[in-house]
Every structure is written in structure tokens, then in C-alpha cells.
Design a protein around this motif. Structure first.
Motif, PDB file in Angstrom:
ATOM      1  N   ASN A 231      43.041  37.886  69.137  1.00 44.65           N
ATOM      2  CA  ASN A 231      42.732  36.512  68.763  1.00 44.65           C
ATOM      3  C   ASN A 231      42.097  36.518  67.380  1.00 44.65           C
ATOM      4  OD1 ASN A 231      40.559  34.219  68.672  1.00 44.65           O
ATOM      5  ND2 ASN A 231      42.089  33.517  70.147  1.00 44.65           N
ATOM      6  N   THR A 232      42.635  35.710  66.464  1.00 46.85           N
ATOM      7  CA  THR A 232      42.168  35.731  65.080  1.00 46.85           C
ATOM      8  C   THR A 232      40.897  34.918  64.862  1.00 46.85           C
ATOM      9  OG1 THR A 232      43.715  33.918  64.617  1.00 46.85           O
ATOM     10  CG2 THR A 232      44.435  36.159  64.097  1.00 46.85           C
ATOM     11  N   GLY A 233      40.324  34.367  65.931  1.00 45.09           N
ATOM     12  CA  GLY A 233      39.099  33.585  65.802  1.00 45.09           C
ATOM     13  C   GLY A 233      37.858  34.415  65.628  1.00 45.09           C
ATOM     14  N   VAL A 234      37.958  35.728  65.855  1.00 47.32           N
ATOM     15  CA  VAL A 234      36.833  36.653  65.648  1.00 47.32           C
ATOM     16  C   VAL A 234      37.399  37.917  65.017  1.00 47.32           C
ATOM     17  CG1 VAL A 234      34.951  37.963  66.702  1.00 47.32           C
ATOM     18  CG2 VAL A 234      35.615  35.747  67.669  1.00 47.32           C
ATOM     19  N   MET A 235      37.088  38.131  63.757  1.00 43.00           N
ATOM     20  CA  MET A 235      37.609  39.311  63.060  1.00 43.00           C
ATOM     21  C   MET A 235      36.557  39.874  62.108  1.00 43.00           C
ATOM     22  SD  MET A 235      41.544  38.317  62.006  1.00 43.00           S
ATOM     23  CE  MET A 235      41.084  36.852  61.066  1.00 43.00           C
ATOM     24  N   VAL A 236      36.485  41.187  62.045  1.00 44.54           N
ATOM     25  CA  VAL A 236      35.765  41.884  60.984  1.00 44.54           C
ATOM     26  C   VAL A 236      36.814  42.279  59.950  1.00 44.54           C
ATOM     27  CG1 VAL A 236      34.319  43.862  60.378  1.00 44.54           C
ATOM     28  CG2 VAL A 236      34.031  42.735  62.599  1.00 44.54           C
ATOM     29  N   MET A 237      36.610  41.869  58.704  1.00 47.81           N
ATOM     30  CA  MET A 237      37.644  42.048  57.683  1.00 47.81           C
ATOM     31  C   MET A 237      37.109  42.850  56.499  1.00 47.81           C
ATOM     32  SD  MET A 237      38.992  38.065  57.740  1.00 47.81           S
ATOM     33  CE  MET A 237      40.477  38.381  56.790  1.00 47.81           C
ATOM     34  N   ASP A 238      37.843  43.900  56.143  1.00 49.47           N
ATOM     35  CA  ASP A 238      37.537  44.664  54.929  1.00 49.47           C
ATOM     36  C   ASP A 238      38.267  43.981  53.774  1.00 49.47           C
ATOM     37  OD1 ASP A 238      37.693  46.523  52.755  1.00 49.47           O
ATOM     38  OD2 ASP A 238      37.173  48.141  54.135  1.00 49.47           O
ATOM     39  N   LEU A 239      37.535  43.239  52.957  1.00 42.30           N
ATOM     40  CA  LEU A 239      38.168  42.448  51.905  1.00 42.30           C
ATOM     41  C   LEU A 239      38.621  43.295  50.727  1.00 42.30           C
ATOM     42  CD1 LEU A 239      35.979  39.217  51.888  1.00 42.30           C
ATOM     43  CD2 LEU A 239      38.146  39.650  53.067  1.00 42.30           C
ATOM     44  N   VAL A 240      38.047  44.473  50.560  1.00 44.40           N
ATOM     45  CA  VAL A 240      38.520  45.368  49.502  1.00 44.40           C
ATOM     46  C   VAL A 240      39.932  45.833  49.830  1.00 44.40           C
ATOM     47  CG1 VAL A 240      38.148  47.565  48.324  1.00 44.40           C
ATOM     48  CG2 VAL A 240      36.189  46.104  48.881  1.00 44.40           C
ATOM     49  N   ARG A 241      40.133  46.325  51.047  1.00 46.08           N
ATOM     50  CA  ARG A 241      41.471  46.760  51.456  1.00 46.08           C
ATOM     51  C   ARG A 241      42.434  45.577  51.538  1.00 46.08           C
ATOM     52  NH1 ARG A 241      39.208  50.529  56.444  1.00 46.08           N
ATOM     53  NH2 ARG A 241      38.199  52.109  55.130  1.00 46.08           N
ATOM     54  N   TRP A 242      41.919  44.420  51.961  1.00 38.70           N
ATOM     55  CA  TRP A 242      42.751  43.217  52.042  1.00 38.70           C
ATOM     56  C   TRP A 242      43.329  42.872  50.667  1.00 38.70           C
ATOM     57  CZ3 TRP A 242      43.822  39.780  56.183  1.00 38.70           C
ATOM     58  CH2 TRP A 242      44.430  38.580  55.805  1.00 38.70           C
ATOM     59  N   ARG A 243      42.464  42.868  49.665  1.00 39.40           N
ATOM     60  CA  ARG A 243      42.919  42.519  48.321  1.00 39.40           C
ATOM     61  C   ARG A 243      43.855  43.582  47.763  1.00 39.40           C
ATOM     62  NH1 ARG A 243      36.722  41.379  47.690  1.00 39.40           N
ATOM     63  NH2 ARG A 243      36.619  39.114  48.080  1.00 39.40           N
ATOM     64  N   GLU A 244      43.491  44.848  47.963  1.00 39.01           N
ATOM     65  CA  GLU A 244      44.323  45.927  47.428  1.00 39.01           C
ATOM     66  C   GLU A 244      45.713  45.923  48.053  1.00 39.01           C
ATOM     67  OE1 GLU A 244      42.003  49.372  48.247  1.00 39.01           O
ATOM     68  OE2 GLU A 244      40.755  49.176  46.427  1.00 39.01           O
ATOM     69  N   GLY A 245      45.806  45.596  49.332  1.00 41.88           N
ATOM     70  CA  GLY A 245      47.089  45.596  50.025  1.00 41.88           C
ATOM     71  C   GLY A 245      47.842  44.283  49.921  1.00 41.88           C
ATOM     72  N   ASN A 246      47.273  43.289  49.236  1.00 47.35           N
ATOM     73  CA  ASN A 246      47.916  41.981  49.063  1.00 47.35           C
ATOM     74  C   ASN A 246      48.362  41.409  50.407  1.00 47.35           C
ATOM     75  OD1 ASN A 246      48.753  39.725  47.691  1.00 47.35           O
ATOM     76  ND2 ASN A 246      50.604  40.659  46.836  1.00 47.35           N
ATOM     77  N   TYR A 247      47.450  41.412  51.374  1.00 47.04           N
ATOM     78  CA  TYR A 247      47.804  40.955  52.723  1.00 47.04           C
ATOM     79  C   TYR A 247      48.009  39.447  52.786  1.00 47.04           C
ATOM     80  CZ  TYR A 247      47.217  45.599  54.597  1.00 47.04           C
ATOM     81  OH  TYR A 247      47.391  46.921  54.867  1.00 47.04           O
ATOM     82  N   ARG A 248      47.416  38.723  51.876  1.00 45.15           N
ATOM     83  CA  ARG A 248      47.712  37.293  51.819  1.00 45.15           C
ATOM     84  C   ARG A 248      49.201  37.062  51.637  1.00 45.15           C
ATOM     85  NH1 ARG A 248      48.963  34.309  47.548  1.00 45.15           N
ATOM     86  NH2 ARG A 248      48.267  35.918  46.107  1.00 45.15           N
ATOM     87  N   LYS A 249      49.811  37.781  50.710  1.00 43.53           N
ATOM     88  CA  LYS A 249      51.239  37.618  50.441  1.00 43.53           C
ATOM     89  C   LYS A 249      52.081  38.095  51.613  1.00 43.53           C
ATOM     90  CE  LYS A 249      54.891  36.588  48.110  1.00 43.53           C
ATOM     91  NZ  LYS A 249      55.303  35.154  48.044  1.00 43.53           N
ATOM     92  N   ARG A 250      51.658  39.136  52.289  1.00 44.01           N
ATOM     93  CA  ARG A 250      52.423  39.626  53.445  1.00 44.01           C
ATOM     94  C   ARG A 250      52.482  38.564  54.536  1.00 44.01           C
ATOM     95  NH1 ARG A 250      50.852  46.056  54.332  1.00 44.01           N
ATOM     96  NH2 ARG A 250      50.469  46.549  52.137  1.00 44.01           N
ATOM     97  N   ILE A 251      51.353  37.889  54.755  1.00 44.19           N
ATOM     98  CA  ILE A 251      51.322  36.814  55.753  1.00 44.19           C
ATOM     99  C   ILE A 251      52.198  35.648  55.300  1.00 44.19           C
ATOM    100  CG2 ILE A 251      49.830  35.062  56.795  1.00 44.19           C
ATOM    101  CD1 ILE A 251      47.626  37.192  56.892  1.00 44.19           C
ATOM    102  N   GLU A 252      52.102  35.294  54.032  1.00 46.06           N
ATOM    103  CA  GLU A 252      52.923  34.199  53.509  1.00 46.06           C
ATOM    104  C   GLU A 252      54.407  34.490  53.633  1.00 46.06           C
ATOM    105  OE1 GLU A 252      50.064  32.173  50.089  1.00 46.06           O
ATOM    106  OE2 GLU A 252      51.468  33.762  49.528  1.00 46.06           O
ATOM    107  N   ASN A 253      54.801  35.753  53.455  1.00 49.33           N
ATOM    108  CA  ASN A 253      56.222  36.106  53.586  1.00 49.33           C
ATOM    109  C   ASN A 253      56.746  35.783  54.974  1.00 49.33           C
ATOM    110  OD1 ASN A 253      56.322  37.029  50.951  1.00 49.33           O
ATOM    111  ND2 ASN A 253      56.017  39.178  51.506  1.00 49.33           N
ATOM    112  N   TRP A 254      55.947  36.062  56.014  1.00 50.44           N
ATOM    113  CA  TRP A 254      56.371  35.744  57.377  1.00 50.44           C
ATOM    114  C   TRP A 254      56.388  34.238  57.615  1.00 50.44           C
ATOM    115  CZ3 TRP A 254      59.115  38.720  60.199  1.00 50.44           C
ATOM    116  CH2 TRP A 254      58.969  40.104  60.129  1.00 50.44           C
TER     117      TRP A 254
END
Length: 345
Positions: A231-254
Motif C-alpha cells: 500500500n503506497t499510503g505508508v512508505m519510507v523513500m530514499d530520495l537520493v536513489r529516487w532522483r538518481e534513478g529517475n523513478y518519477r519518469k518510470r512511473i509516468e511511462n506506465w
């Protein structure tokens, strides 16, 4: 991405209010009346933070992000109250509120309400530009799931100050009944980007359409993973890895594929599953006793899962404040009531 491009993207996605004023909201805020919360102070074992000079970059802070809007404001206030009430070091928690650009209550009004309710709170409000995601959102089984603010979690790496390297994301329909530092101290192993309670006995296939599973190309995304629901309502997020991996764009692609192919029926959850399921740091289930709002159609009453409880989450259609006001609460809704600071006038 160049420094200029990063600056432009951050400016486009957000505008920031560093708030430090008191008083009650006027205008749109007249409908929102909240009692002032107790002044929660650090225990003797806490590292001290100079309240006069604290910023979101201070190394001793615990960072928590929530959305803030007029519809769910009562839930967000209760969530913040619950975090502070159970924290050993409440003064070391910094809240990052993401507000919708076109909400009936302006971000400035919302910030005044937060400040008057929690005078000593460390927080900042960011404006989420809804046109960032509006053209990517497809219809869902429930209209509330189509709210652009539901997708703000996808953009935390861009929205929050870049000195913030880790954040706990929380939905607005939950309360924390344990010290949040325990969740903050989750270790994300093997370069994992997020941590969340996983539910591997859930029927994972039901989160996607038959068209998704029958397509040999797109369904092979899980071929090398053992995906579990989370469930995405509770998450611990590493924002350094998030930014480096461009996960925003990966989600947008789907989300772009969804617009063309209709591969799921729910809102913002399935893209997260497509990107992360099978590569999530598993956190104890006590940190997300979810589903208390019932299913997404009827909102029927639910009971707790077996085991200890650190967080109660009213995900699903039914919200505790709505059912309590209607004098038709579910039994577990009474566990939410002690954190409610709303004053009926």
C-alpha cells in the motif's frame, strides 16, 4: 539533467511557503475550526534542534510528507497530531505538506490553519501544480482516486528541497500510534528505493486487467521479480536513489501506457506496483494496518489484521470522520477520534 533544467522543473512543479505566522484562517478558512493541540516537547534523550534557525536541511530531522487539501484536511490534522503525540522527539520532526494548486482553500489559508493548530510545528507547504499530472490520469473505479493530489507522491523527489534525502510519506486517512522514529530508522538494503509493509498472500493479479496479463510484452515486467502487493499510503523513500534513478519518469511511462491500453482499474497504486513490486524493503505489517475504510465501492466496516499495531489506516471508501459525524461509525472509527481536533460549531 543540467542544473538549469533541475531548477526549471522544481519551479514548475512547486511553489513554497515557509510559514511562521499564527492566527486563524479567514475567507475560505472560516469553514475550518480546530482546537490547538498540546505543545509536545522533546524527551531528554533527543538531539536538540535550535527552533529559531531550523530548516528542512538540518541533519537531525525526521522528514514526513503528507498532502493537504480542504476535503481531507481533518484527516491530515489528525495524522499530524497522532505522530506528535507518540513521538519521543516531536520537535525534531519536519512536516512537508503538499497542497493542490486549485483547492477551494488556498495554501495560505491552509498554512494558517496548521500554524494555529500546531503553533510550534516545523513545516513547509508546497504547491503541487496539477497540470503536471492531469493529462496522465485515466478514469478509475472511484472518482476520488482520480484526484491529481493522489499522484503528488510520485513527485516528492522534485518537490521537496534537494537537501532532503529521505522522507516518510503518509496518507491523510491514518493515525500513528507508535514512535515514528522506529519507522524512520528502517534500513533500505540492496540499494532499494522504498520500504513498505508487503502483503504477499494477496492476489496480485487482480490489480491489473486481463489485457495486461495477456500481453506477453508488458506483462513480462514481473518476469524477474517476485511481486507482492504493498500500500503506497505508508512508505519510507530514499530520495537520493529516487532522483538518481529517475523513478518519477518510470512511473509516468506506465501511466502513459495505461492511457492507451487500459491495463489497470485503480488510480495511483498500480504504477507504483509496476515499478517497485518485488523490489521493496519489507517493513513489519504493524506499520500499515490498512483497509479500515472498507472496499472502494461500499466502504463496509473492517477489522484489524492479526498482530501488533503501530499505524491504523482507513484506506478505502469510508473515512472515520464522515462516519462519526453521520453517527454511523464502524467500531474501529472510535480509535481515530482521540486525534481529531476539529471543533463542531
Amino acid at each position: 539533467m543540467s542544473a538549469a533544467a533541475v531548477f526549471f522543473l522544481h519551479f514548475f512543479l512547486t511553489a513554497t511557503f515557509c510559514v511562521g505566522f499564527g492566527g486563524t484562517g479567514g475567507g475560505d478558512g472560516s469553514a475550518f475550526r480546530y482546537s490547538e493541540a498540546p505543545d509536545y516537547r522533546n524527551g531528554v534523550e533527543c538531539l536538540s534542534v535550535n527552533k529559531e534557525f531550523v530548516s528542512s536541511c538540518h541533519p537531525s530531522l525526521v522528514h514526513v510528507a503528507l498532502t493537504l487539501d480542504s476535503e481531507y484536511l481533518r484527516g491530515s490534522i489528525a495524522a499530524v497530531h497522532s505522530v506528535l503525540r507518540h513521538a519521543t522527539c516531536p520537535e525534531n520532526i519536519f512536516f512537508h505538506f503538499i497542497a493542490a494548486e486549485f483547492d477551494p482553500a488556498s495554501p495560505r489559508v491552509l498554512s494558517k490553519i496548521v500554524r494555529s493548530t500546531f503553533p510550534s510545528l516545523n513545516f513547509k507547504i508546497f504547491i503541487f501544480r496539477e497540470d503536471t499530472v492531469i493529462n496522465l490520469i485515466s478514469s478509475s473505479i472511484r472518482q476520488a482516486l482520480e484526484n491529481p493530489l493522489n499522484y503528488a507522491r510520485n513527485y516528492l523527489g522534485d518537490i521537496l528541497d534537494h537537501c532532503v534525502e529521505r522522507v516518510i510519506y503518509l496518507d491523510s486517512d491514518l493515525v500513528v500510534v507508535d514512535d515514528i522514529i522506529k519507522l524512520w530508522n528502517t534500513t533500505l538494503t540492496n540499494a532499494r528505493v522504498i520500504g513498505a509493509p508487503e502483503y504477499c498472500h494477496a492476489n496480485f493479479t487482480k490489480y491489473f486487467t486481463d489485457g495486461f496479463w495477456s500481453d506477453p510484452v508488458i506483462s513480462r515486467v514481473f518476469q524477474t521479480r517476485n511481486p507482492c502487493y504493498f500500500n503506497t499510503g505508508v512508505m519510507v523513500m530514499d530520495l537520493v536513489r529516487w532522483r538518481e534513478g529517475n523513478y518519477r519518469k518510470r512511473i509516468e511511462n506506465w501511466m502513459e501506457i495505461q492511457r492507451k491500453r487500459r491495463i489497470y482499474e485503480l488510480g495511483s497504486l498500480p504504477p507504483f506496483l509496476l515499478v517497485f513490486a518485488g523490489n521493496v524493503e519489507g517493513i513489519d505489517h504493524r506499520w500499515n494496518q490498512h483497509g479500515l475504510g472498507g472496499d472502494n465501492v461500499r466502504g463496509s466496516c473492517r477489522w484489524l489484521h492479526p498482530g501488533k499495531v503501530s499505524l491504523l489506516h482507513w484506506s478505502g471508501k469510508g473515512k472515520p470522520w464522515v462516519r462519526l459525524d453521520a453517527k454511523n461509525p464502524c467500531p474501529l472509527d472510535h480509535l481515530w477520534r482521540p486525534y481529531d481536533l476539529f471543533k463542531l460549531v
